[in-house]
Design an enzyme around this catalytic site. Structure first.
Site, PDB file in Angstrom:
ATOM      1  N   ALA A  90      24.032   2.006  28.352  1.00  0.00           N
ATOM      2  CA  ALA A  90      22.889   2.357  27.627  1.00  0.00           C
ATOM      3  C   ALA A  90      22.739   0.938  26.499  1.00  0.00           C
ATOM      4  CB  ALA A  90      22.836   3.802  26.980  1.00  0.00           C
ATOM      5  N   ALA A  91      23.422   0.328  26.593  1.00  0.00           N
ATOM      6  CA  ALA A  91      23.167  -0.917  25.428  1.00  0.00           C
ATOM      7  C   ALA A  91      22.066  -1.632  25.666  1.00  0.00           C
ATOM      8  CB  ALA A  91      24.172  -1.780  25.333  1.00  0.00           C
ATOM      9  N   GLY A  92      21.660  -1.962  27.127  1.00  0.00           N
ATOM     10  CA  GLY A  92      20.498  -2.646  27.473  1.00  0.00           C
ATOM     11  C   GLY A  92      19.362  -1.737  27.303  1.00  0.00           C
ATOM     12  N   ASP A  93      19.384  -0.381  27.472  1.00  0.00           N
ATOM     13  CA  ASP A  93      18.231   0.459  27.304  1.00  0.00           C
ATOM     14  C   ASP A  93      17.834   0.722  26.062  1.00  0.00           C
ATOM     15  OD1 ASP A  93      18.529   0.885  30.061  1.00  0.00           O
ATOM     16  OD2 ASP A  93      19.943   2.591  29.917  1.00  0.00           O
TER      17      ASP A  93
END
Length: 335
Positions: free
Chosen positions: A279-282
Site C-alpha cells: 500500500a505504499a504506492g497506493d
C-alpha cells in the site's frame, strides 16, 4: 454522506480484494515449503486502498463524519455476496469513503476478489498473487455514461483514479467517458499490461513504478537507473500526450516530468524503517491526488514538486507499519 460543491470530489474506480498476508523470514524458493511467522486477513485491493488513502489523508483520525474533510471520496467497484464483501464495504465506510457505488453481485456463489501476499520480514518487500473474482464483473457498460463515474445524485468528479486490477476494456471505456465529459484522470496502471496509445492521449496524471514504466514504454528497466534514462522514459509517455508523468522508484525516490518541460526532477526518498511495503504506492497516489484536486478547487497553480514531496512523506509513514489500509496514515499524523 453529504457533499457540497465547495468540496473537491474524487472517484476511485477499481478493485476491492481481501488480503491474505503471510509474513516470512525470506521469500520461498521454487519447491520450498516454509512456515510463516504470522498471518493476517485484511481489506485490500489497489482501488480500495487508494480510496482509503484519499479518505484518511483528507481528514483527521478523530473525524467521525465528513466534517472537516478536504475531499469527498467515492468508491466504484464490485464485491461478492459473501462475508469478505461485507467487510470491505464496512471498512471503506469506516474510513470515510462513500460506498454507495460499490455493487454487490447477487449471483449464487459469487466471490469477492482475493490477494495472496507474502511479505519478507527482513526487507519488507512483498510478492502478490491476485484472484480477481467479482472485480472482473465490472464491465464497460457500467462506466459508459458520465453519471456512472460518481455515486447516484452526485455531480461529476473533479478527478477519476483508476488502476488495472479490473478488466482493461472497462478502464478504456472509463477513460473515454471521462475525456468526453472533461473529467481529469489519474491512471496507476498496475499490474501493467500493454495499453493502446489512445489510453494515454490527454491523460492528466500517469503514476508508474519502474516495472510498469518499462512495460508500458517498451524500454528496458535498466534504462531507469540514471536520471537521463528516466527523462527518456518520461518523454515516451509525453509523446503519447500524457500531461504529467510520475515514476516511483522505491528507495531511490520519485521522478516527475510535465508535458511542457517546465518541471522535471528526482525527489529523494524519505528515510523510513521499512516493515511492509504493501500500500505504499497506493498511499502515494492518494496524497498526490488530494494535492491535485485541492489546487484546482482553490484556483491555484498545481505545484507538482510539492505534491510529490508530500506524497513521498505519506508513503514513508505507510511502509513503517504492517498491513494495507490500516498502515495508511491519517492527515494529522503527517503534521
Amino acid at each position: 454522506m453529504a457533499t457540497t460543491t465547495s468540496t473537491p470530489k474524487i472517484t476511485v474506480l477499481g478493485s476491492l480484494n481481501i488480503d491474505l498476508v503471510a509474513y516470512v523470514s525470506h521469500h520461498p524458493l521454487p519447491g520450498e515449503t516454509m512456515t510463516a511467522n504470522s498471518v493476517a486477513v485484511s481489506p485490500g485491493g489497489k482501488g480500495a486502498n487508494q480510496a482509503v488513502a484519499c479518505a484518511k489523508l483528507s481528514r483527521s483520525h478523530t473525524s467521525s463524519s465528513s466534517e472537516g474533510e478536504t475531499a469527498h471520496i467515492t468508491m466504484l467497484g464490485t464485491v461478492g455476496a459473501d462475508s469478505y464483501g461485507t467487510l470491505l464495504k464496512e471498512n471503506l465506510a469506516k474510513h470515510g469513503v462513500d460506498v454507495s457505488g460499490v455493487r454487490v453481485l447477487d449471483a449464487p456463489g459469487s466471490k469477492t476478489g482475493m490477494a495472496m501476499i507474502v511479505v519478507d520480514e527482513p526487507t519488507g518487500q512483498n510478492r502478490i498473487i491476485l484472484s480477481p473474482e467479482a472485480n472482473h464483473f465490472l464491465q464497460p457498460e457500467h462506466v459508459a455514461d458520465v453519471a456512472h463515474l460518481s455515486a447516484a445524485g452526485q455531480e461529476k468528479p473533479d478527478l477519476l483514479i483508476m488502476q488495472l486490477e479490473i478488466p482493461v476494456p472497462t478502464v478504456l471505456q472509463a477513460l473515454k467517458t471521462a475525456k468526453q465529459n472533461g473529467v481529469q484522470v489519474l491512471l496507476n496502471p498496475a499490474p501493467a499490461v500493454p495499453l493502446p496509445d489512445e489510453a494515454f492521449a490527454g491523460l492528466a496524471h500517469l503514476v508508474v513504478n519502474e516495472t510498469e514504466a518499462s512495460i508500458l514504454s517498451g524500454l528496458e528497466e535498466s534504462v531507469l537507473d540514471t536520471e537521463e534514462g528516466l527523462e527518456k522514459v518520461g518523454k515516451v509517455f509525453l509523446q503519447r500526450a500524457v500531461k504529467t508523468v510520475i515514476v516511483t522508484l522505491g528507495g531511490r525516490g520519485v521522478f516527475f516530468m510535465t508535458d511542457n518541460g517546465e518541471k522535471k526532477g528526482l525527489v529523494q526518498a524519505e528515510k523510513a524503517k521499512v516493515v511492509d511495503t504493501t500500500a505504499a504506492g497506493d498511499t502515494f497516489v492518494g496524497m498526490y491526488a488530494l494535492e491535485v484536486v485541492t489546487a484546482a478547487k482553490k484556483g491555484e497553480r498545481f505545484d507538482i514538486e510539492r505534491a510529490v514531496r508530500k506524497a513521498n512523506k505519506a508513503a514513508a509513514k505507510t511502509v513503517e507499519r504492517a498491513g494495507a489500509q490500516d498502515s495508511i496514515p491519517w492527515r494529522d499524523e503527517l503534521l
